[in-house]
Design an enzyme around this catalytic site. Structure first.
Site, PDB file in Angstrom:
ATOM      1  N   HIS A  98       0.838  -1.208   0.000  1.00 56.48           N
ATOM      2  CA  HIS A  98       0.000   0.000   0.000  1.00 56.48           C
ATOM      3  C   HIS A  98       0.875   1.260   0.000  1.00 56.48           C
ATOM      4  O   HIS A  98       0.620   2.197  -0.763  1.00 56.48           O
ATOM      5  CB  HIS A  98      -0.937  -0.022   1.215  1.00 56.48           C
ATOM      6  CG  HIS A  98      -1.661   1.272   1.439  1.00 56.48           C
ATOM      7  ND1 HIS A  98      -2.916   1.510   0.930  1.00 56.48           N
ATOM      8  CD2 HIS A  98      -1.292   2.395   2.088  1.00 56.48           C
ATOM      9  CE1 HIS A  98      -3.285   2.733   1.266  1.00 56.48           C
ATOM     10  NE2 HIS A  98      -2.318   3.292   1.971  1.00 56.48           N
ATOM     11  N   GLU A  99       1.894   1.267   0.864  1.00 57.05           N
ATOM     12  CA  GLU A  99       2.781   2.443   0.916  1.00 57.05           C
ATOM     13  C   GLU A  99       3.527   2.603  -0.411  1.00 57.05           C
ATOM     14  O   GLU A  99       3.743   3.724  -0.869  1.00 57.05           O
ATOM     15  CB  GLU A  99       3.762   2.343   2.089  1.00 57.05           C
ATOM     16  CG  GLU A  99       3.102   2.283   3.479  1.00 57.05           C
ATOM     17  CD  GLU A  99       2.071   3.373   3.719  1.00 57.05           C
ATOM     18  OE1 GLU A  99       2.189   4.466   3.141  1.00 57.05           O
ATOM     19  OE2 GLU A  99       1.113   3.121   4.490  1.00 57.05           O
ATOM     20  N   HIS A 102       1.558   4.550  -2.805  1.00 56.92           N
ATOM     21  CA  HIS A 102       1.704   6.010  -2.693  1.00 56.92           C
ATOM     22  C   HIS A 102       2.961   6.493  -3.433  1.00 56.92           C
ATOM     23  O   HIS A 102       2.943   7.539  -4.085  1.00 56.92           O
ATOM     24  CB  HIS A 102       1.787   6.432  -1.226  1.00 56.92           C
ATOM     25  CG  HIS A 102       0.484   6.328  -0.503  1.00 56.92           C
ATOM     26  ND1 HIS A 102      -0.683   6.883  -0.979  1.00 56.92           N
ATOM     27  CD2 HIS A 102       0.151   5.736   0.682  1.00 56.92           C
ATOM     28  CE1 HIS A 102      -1.672   6.633  -0.124  1.00 56.92           C
ATOM     29  NE2 HIS A 102      -1.195   5.933   0.887  1.00 56.92           N
ATOM     30  N   HIS A 106       3.113   9.059  -6.542  1.00 53.55           N
ATOM     31  CA  HIS A 106       4.008  10.232  -6.540  1.00 53.55           C
ATOM     32  C   HIS A 106       4.824  10.284  -7.833  1.00 53.55           C
ATOM     33  O   HIS A 106       4.929  11.325  -8.479  1.00 53.55           O
ATOM     34  CB  HIS A 106       4.922  10.152  -5.310  1.00 53.55           C
ATOM     35  CG  HIS A 106       5.775  11.372  -5.134  1.00 53.55           C
ATOM     36  ND1 HIS A 106       6.985  11.342  -4.498  1.00 53.55           N
ATOM     37  CD2 HIS A 106       5.597  12.669  -5.522  1.00 53.55           C
ATOM     38  CE1 HIS A 106       7.507  12.561  -4.508  1.00 53.55           C
ATOM     39  NE2 HIS A 106       6.682  13.375  -5.110  1.00 53.55           N
TER      40      HIS A 106
HETATM   41 ZN   LIG Z   1      -2.068   5.233   2.596  1.00 56.33          ZN
END
Ligand SMILES: [Zn+2]
Length: 226
Positions: A98-99, A102, A106
């Site tokens: 999940h991270e 991100h 980005h």
């Molecule tokens: Zn998150």
């Protein structure tokens, strides 16, 4: 009647947040005990996902605490918590992915993430100052001041609103990439999906809470002005 409505609204928001947070903790705990068949740690999974997405300038670090995992776009650092970084559980790999979602957002310049990052400073000011300003305004019946406080609080609501698609999108990227890279298989994917869905519900609850509080503030303001 009016007070009953505002307090009932408040109770609904608080209970929803509580349920979402308990559910996330129990789901995370459950799948923290289920190991993934490739015995990959959160850190290893994160590094593999980042490389496969062509990202080489993001560092993966350890951060203490539970559910403190996050990606910092300014520093280009992905921080994984105690129960994720070195753990080979399905939950750990799900959160790590999940991270990474991100970090990929980005890299791609995903618009909702940009908008969210831009609104962080204003949302911080809003969450710190809105209530003191509103209380001050109500105490002296300065309704222009109350309105400024409510406007600042509305920025916080907007921030919660824009956070939701960013989080849901990061999780759907995570599940796609976990499956695509063969990091998790079969039931393991189902476990990771449950953890990430439980996490998404905490963001839904936060948004609900913020909307309810905004509605309550507007009710109080209109009632006072009469
Ligand atoms: Zn998150």
């Amino acid at each position: 009647m009016y007070y009953f409505v505002t307090y009932a609204l408040l109770a609904v928001g608080v209970i929803a947040s509580l349920i979402a947070s308990v559910k996330l903790k129990s789901t995370f705990r459950k799948y923290s005990k289920v190991g993934n068949s490739r015995q990959m740690t959160g850190r290893e999974a994160a590094e593999r996902i980042l490389r496969s997405a062509g990202i080489y300038d993001v560092q993966v670090e350890h951060i203490s605490g539970d559910l403190t995992d996050h990606y910092s776009p300014n520093e280009k650092i992905l921080r994984l918590s105690d129960s994720v970084y070195g753990s080979t559980s399905v939950a750990a790999v799900g959160v790590a992915a999940h991270e990474c979602g991100h970090a990929i957002q980005h890299q791609e310049g995903y618009a909702p993430l940009k908008l969210r990052s831009l609104s962080v400073p204003l949302a911080n000011v809003g969450s710190k100052l809105s209530w003191p300003i509103i209380v001050l305004g109500l105490a002296f019946s300065w309704y222009r001041v109350v309105d400024i406080g409510i406007l600042l609080f509305a920025v916080v609501v907007f921030f919660q609103l824009i956070t939701l698609p960013v989080e849901v999108n990061a999780s759907s990227r995570a599940l796609r990439v976990l499956e695509g890279n063969g990091i998790l298989v079969d039931q393991e994917l189902g476990g990771a999906r449950k953890v990430l869905t439980a996490a998404a519900f905490t963001y839904v609850a936060s948004l609900l809470n913020a909307i309810i509080q905004l509605a309550r503030l507007l009710l109080i303001r209109n009632n006072r002005r009469r």
